[in-house]
Design a protein around this motif. Sequence first.
Motif, PDB file in Angstrom:
ATOM      1  N   ASN A  42       0.834  -1.217   0.000  1.00  0.00           N
ATOM      2  CA  ASN A  42       0.000   0.000   0.000  1.00  0.00           C
ATOM      3  C   ASN A  42       0.866   1.263   0.000  1.00  0.00           C
ATOM      4  OD1 ASN A  42      -2.301  -1.487  -0.117  1.00  0.00           O
ATOM      5  ND2 ASN A  42      -2.747  -1.399   2.068  1.00  0.00           N
ATOM      6  N   SER A  45       2.357   1.645  -3.555  1.00  0.00           N
ATOM      7  CA  SER A  45       1.436   2.135  -4.589  1.00  0.00           C
ATOM      8  C   SER A  45       1.024   3.583  -4.332  1.00  0.00           C
ATOM      9  CB  SER A  45       0.218   1.215  -4.737  1.00  0.00           C
ATOM     10  OG  SER A  45      -0.577   1.306  -3.608  1.00  0.00           O
ATOM     11  N   ALA A  46       0.925   3.974  -3.045  1.00  0.00           N
ATOM     12  CA  ALA A  46       0.598   5.378  -2.733  1.00  0.00           C
ATOM     13  C   ALA A  46       1.742   6.291  -3.185  1.00  0.00           C
ATOM     14  CB  ALA A  46       0.338   5.534  -1.243  1.00  0.00           C
ATOM     15  N   ARG A  49       1.670   6.790  -6.934  1.00  0.00           N
ATOM     16  CA  ARG A  49       0.573   7.648  -7.410  1.00  0.00           C
ATOM     17  C   ARG A  49       0.889   9.136  -7.243  1.00  0.00           C
ATOM     18  NH1 ARG A  49      -3.466   5.109  -4.303  1.00  0.00           N
ATOM     19  NH2 ARG A  49      -2.587   3.077  -4.726  1.00  0.00           N
ATOM     20  N   TRP A 122      -6.788  -0.888 -12.042  1.00  0.00           N
ATOM     21  CA  TRP A 122      -6.467   0.465 -12.533  1.00  0.00           C
ATOM     22  C   TRP A 122      -7.720   1.352 -12.588  1.00  0.00           C
ATOM     23  CZ3 TRP A 122      -7.911   3.018 -17.112  1.00  0.00           C
ATOM     24  CH2 TRP A 122      -7.142   4.124 -17.450  1.00  0.00           C
ATOM     25  N   VAL A 125      -8.973   2.194  -9.079  1.00  0.00           N
ATOM     26  CA  VAL A 125      -8.093   3.142  -8.379  1.00  0.00           C
ATOM     27  C   VAL A 125      -8.230   4.539  -8.997  1.00  0.00           C
ATOM     28  CG1 VAL A 125      -5.671   3.745  -7.945  1.00  0.00           C
ATOM     29  CG2 VAL A 125      -6.427   1.384  -7.665  1.00  0.00           C
ATOM     30  N   LYS A 126      -8.172   4.592 -10.311  1.00  0.00           N
ATOM     31  CA  LYS A 126      -8.134   5.884 -11.017  1.00  0.00           C
ATOM     32  C   LYS A 126      -9.481   6.614 -11.001  1.00  0.00           C
ATOM     33  CE  LYS A 126      -4.719   7.522 -13.841  1.00  0.00           C
ATOM     34  NZ  LYS A 126      -3.488   6.980 -13.508  1.00  0.00           N
ATOM     35  N   HIS A 129     -11.484   5.833  -7.085  1.00  0.00           N
ATOM     36  CA  HIS A 129     -10.639   6.187  -5.934  1.00  0.00           C
ATOM     37  C   HIS A 129     -10.707   5.155  -4.821  1.00  0.00           C
ATOM     38  CE1 HIS A 129      -9.914   9.857  -8.054  1.00  0.00           C
ATOM     39  NE2 HIS A 129     -11.217   9.992  -8.215  1.00  0.00           N
ATOM     40  N   GLN A 130     -10.806   3.857  -5.218  1.00  0.00           N
ATOM     41  CA  GLN A 130     -10.772   2.770  -4.222  1.00  0.00           C
ATOM     42  C   GLN A 130      -9.305   2.411  -3.985  1.00  0.00           C
ATOM     43  OE1 GLN A 130     -13.101  -0.343  -6.000  1.00  0.00           O
ATOM     44  NE2 GLN A 130     -15.022   0.716  -5.693  1.00  0.00           N
ATOM     45  N   ASP A 131      -8.594   3.295  -3.280  1.00  0.00           N
ATOM     46  CA  ASP A 131      -7.153   3.069  -3.153  1.00  0.00           C
ATOM     47  C   ASP A 131      -6.693   3.016  -1.699  1.00  0.00           C
ATOM     48  OD1 ASP A 131      -7.549   5.683  -2.505  1.00  0.00           O
ATOM     49  OD2 ASP A 131      -6.496   6.511  -4.235  1.00  0.00           O
ATOM     50  N   LEU A 134      -5.101  -1.345  -1.307  1.00  0.00           N
ATOM     51  CA  LEU A 134      -4.932  -2.041  -2.594  1.00  0.00           C
ATOM     52  C   LEU A 134      -4.536  -3.505  -2.360  1.00  0.00           C
ATOM     53  CD1 LEU A 134      -5.167  -1.244  -5.563  1.00  0.00           C
ATOM     54  CD2 LEU A 134      -2.716  -0.811  -5.579  1.00  0.00           C
TER      55      LEU A 134
END
Length: 209
Positions: A42, A45-46, A49, A122, A125-126, A129-131, A134
């Motif tokens: 997590n 990936s944060a 981004r 993708w 997330v994009k 906004h289910q981030d 992850l």
Amino acid sequence: MIIFRKTFLALTGLFICFFLMAHLGANFLLLLPEEKARTMYNAYSAALRGNFFITVVAYVNYACILFHIFYALIVTRVNQAARKVKYIVNKSNENSSWTSQNMLFLGALIFCFIAIHMANFWFKVKFRHQDDDLYQMVVDLFHQPLYLFIYVFAALPLGLHLSHGVKSAFKTLGLYHKKYIRWIADLSVFYAAVTGLGFAIIPVVLYFR
Ligand code: HEM
């Protein structure tokens, strides 16, 4: 013109190979002990981004995927047309492997996989906004047998496509010198095997965890 197209096909293919190496390396974090994997995956990936350079590389990668498909279609069409004119008897089976003759078919399977894969992660997330977790999203997906099957099965066309593609890219770029033929062929198979097996193992490990 065909040389330009083949060079572009090779360069975009090699760029995607670098992306795949980095992507596989990052996804290996998922195999760490559960809590460590969650925190690190997590955080990783944060961090990606929020990084401008990574965002640019991501867009270059999308462009490479689209151009790679576009030029693959053109080069295959041109080659097929040339073959029809040149050979009365088509002896392609005797001169090349099943993989080299079916690169477009293998590429189409990979494209279908990428479309499903983008919808799985993708897109969510994009655009949704289910981030926030992850790691959990990945684990939940791989606990569904259908997706477990799709991700494991996709590794086969991917591995085959890469094993011929990498070798072929080196040839197109003129780096396939007699002295290094064996070495480059082995490198292609090694890279393809590690990538294919690596991407196949991750869903299986997460399913049984
Ligand atoms: C174990 C298998 C895999 C897992 C767990 C995985 C996981 C992910 C995740 C979570 C994302 C979204 C990242 C984000 O937007 O923050 C992503 C993006 C992506 N994945 Fe995968 N992936 C796997 C295999 C693959 C394979 C085999 C390919 C190509 C054949 C691939 C191509 C991509 C691409 C092109 C993106 C978009 C990258 C970007 O936006 O920069 N992935 N993957």
